[in-house]
Design an enzyme around this catalytic site. Sequence first.
Site, PDB file in Angstrom:
ATOM      1  N   GLY A  39     -50.467  18.613 -76.577  1.00 27.12           N
ATOM      2  CA  GLY A  39     -51.550  19.310 -77.454  1.00 27.12           C
ATOM      3  C   GLY A  39     -52.773  18.722 -77.638  1.00 27.12           C
ATOM      4  N   GLY A  41     -56.063  17.846 -79.959  1.00 28.38           N
ATOM      5  CA  GLY A  41     -56.729  17.166 -80.719  1.00 28.38           C
ATOM      6  C   GLY A  41     -56.414  15.810 -81.475  1.00 28.38           C
ATOM      7  CB  CYS A  67     -49.209  13.432 -74.791  1.00 30.42           C
ATOM      8  SG  CYS A  67     -51.081  13.873 -74.545  1.00 30.42           S
ATOM      9  CG  LEU A  68     -50.464  16.070 -79.734  1.00 33.36           C
ATOM     10  CD1 LEU A  68     -51.153  15.491 -81.103  1.00 33.36           C
ATOM     11  CD2 LEU A  68     -50.975  18.052 -80.239  1.00 33.36           C
ATOM     12  CD  GLN A  71     -52.084  10.970 -79.749  1.00 36.39           C
ATOM     13  OE1 GLN A  71     -52.481  11.939 -80.452  1.00 36.39           O
ATOM     14  NE2 GLN A  71     -52.969  10.775 -78.311  1.00 36.39           N
ATOM     15  CG  ASN A 109     -56.693  15.239 -70.636  1.00 32.36           C
ATOM     16  OD1 ASN A 109     -57.820  14.833 -71.203  1.00 32.36           O
ATOM     17  ND2 ASN A 109     -56.246  16.356 -70.949  1.00 32.36           N
ATOM     18  N   GLY A 111     -56.822  11.440 -76.636  1.00 34.02           N
ATOM     19  CA  GLY A 111     -58.299  10.996 -77.028  1.00 34.02           C
ATOM     20  C   GLY A 111     -57.963   9.591 -77.757  1.00 34.02           C
ATOM     21  CG  PHE A 112     -56.683  10.456 -81.312  1.00 30.98           C
ATOM     22  CD1 PHE A 112     -57.170   9.682 -82.266  1.00 30.98           C
ATOM     23  CD2 PHE A 112     -57.482  11.652 -80.453  1.00 30.98           C
ATOM     24  CE1 PHE A 112     -58.415  10.957 -82.954  1.00 30.98           C
ATOM     25  CE2 PHE A 112     -58.779  12.300 -81.177  1.00 30.98           C
ATOM     26  CZ  PHE A 112     -58.855  11.930 -81.774  1.00 30.98           C
ATOM     27  CG  HIS A 151     -49.667  14.667 -69.932  1.00 32.38           C
ATOM     28  ND1 HIS A 151     -49.360  15.663 -70.764  1.00 32.38           N
ATOM     29  CD2 HIS A 151     -50.502  14.266 -70.061  1.00 32.38           C
ATOM     30  CE1 HIS A 151     -49.913  15.936 -70.936  1.00 32.38           C
ATOM     31  NE2 HIS A 151     -50.709  15.108 -71.134  1.00 32.38           N
ATOM     32  CD  GLU A 153     -46.380  17.483 -68.304  1.00 26.78           C
ATOM     33  OE1 GLU A 153     -47.090  17.427 -68.880  1.00 26.78           O
ATOM     34  OE2 GLU A 153     -45.757  16.127 -69.165  1.00 26.78           O
TER      35      GLU A 153
END
Length: 175
Positions: A39, A41, A67-68, A71, A109, A111-112, A151, A153
């Site tokens: 996701g 943000g 990914c998110l 995090q 993809n 940024g954190f 990712h 997938e």
Amino acid sequence: YNILRRLRQQGFRVQVVPATATAAEALKYKPAGIFLSNGPGDPAALDYAVRATGDLVKTGVPIFGICLGHQILGLAFGGRTFKLKFGHRGGNQPVKDLASGKVEITSQNHGFAVDPKTLPSDVTVDRINLNDGTVEGMRHQTKPVFCVQYHPEASPGPHDSSPLFAEFRALIEKS
């Protein structure tokens, strides 16, 4: 949708719940496992997701995050995240599996990143980005929880990380 396809290929029946779902709302479906997806943000702004994920980790239900989701798990474990200077973008990011020594070419993809110095001792960093050394994978040592920053997938590829879905299936069967 490829995440859903990959889970179904492993024999899962999938129930999607909103990102704002509490642990109790997710658990009412009696899941064999929980998948935390990607996701956009800043993960630190998602305190509701961190809280729910922390509650889910405590239940012992197997969890796989990407990914998110990775995090958010880092934050739920008690760690912190930070903004990368440039982020990781594209389908050619090299990630080393520290247990096997294998290098996966991954699609990313974000940024954190998770700050490894802030993770508790029962969480192991098991994958790193070979470009900048940041955390790309974590595994809880006492709970059936693992995650990756990228990712697996990715649908045109690369497909080096596809076996992670089978690993999630095996973790659930073991639990």
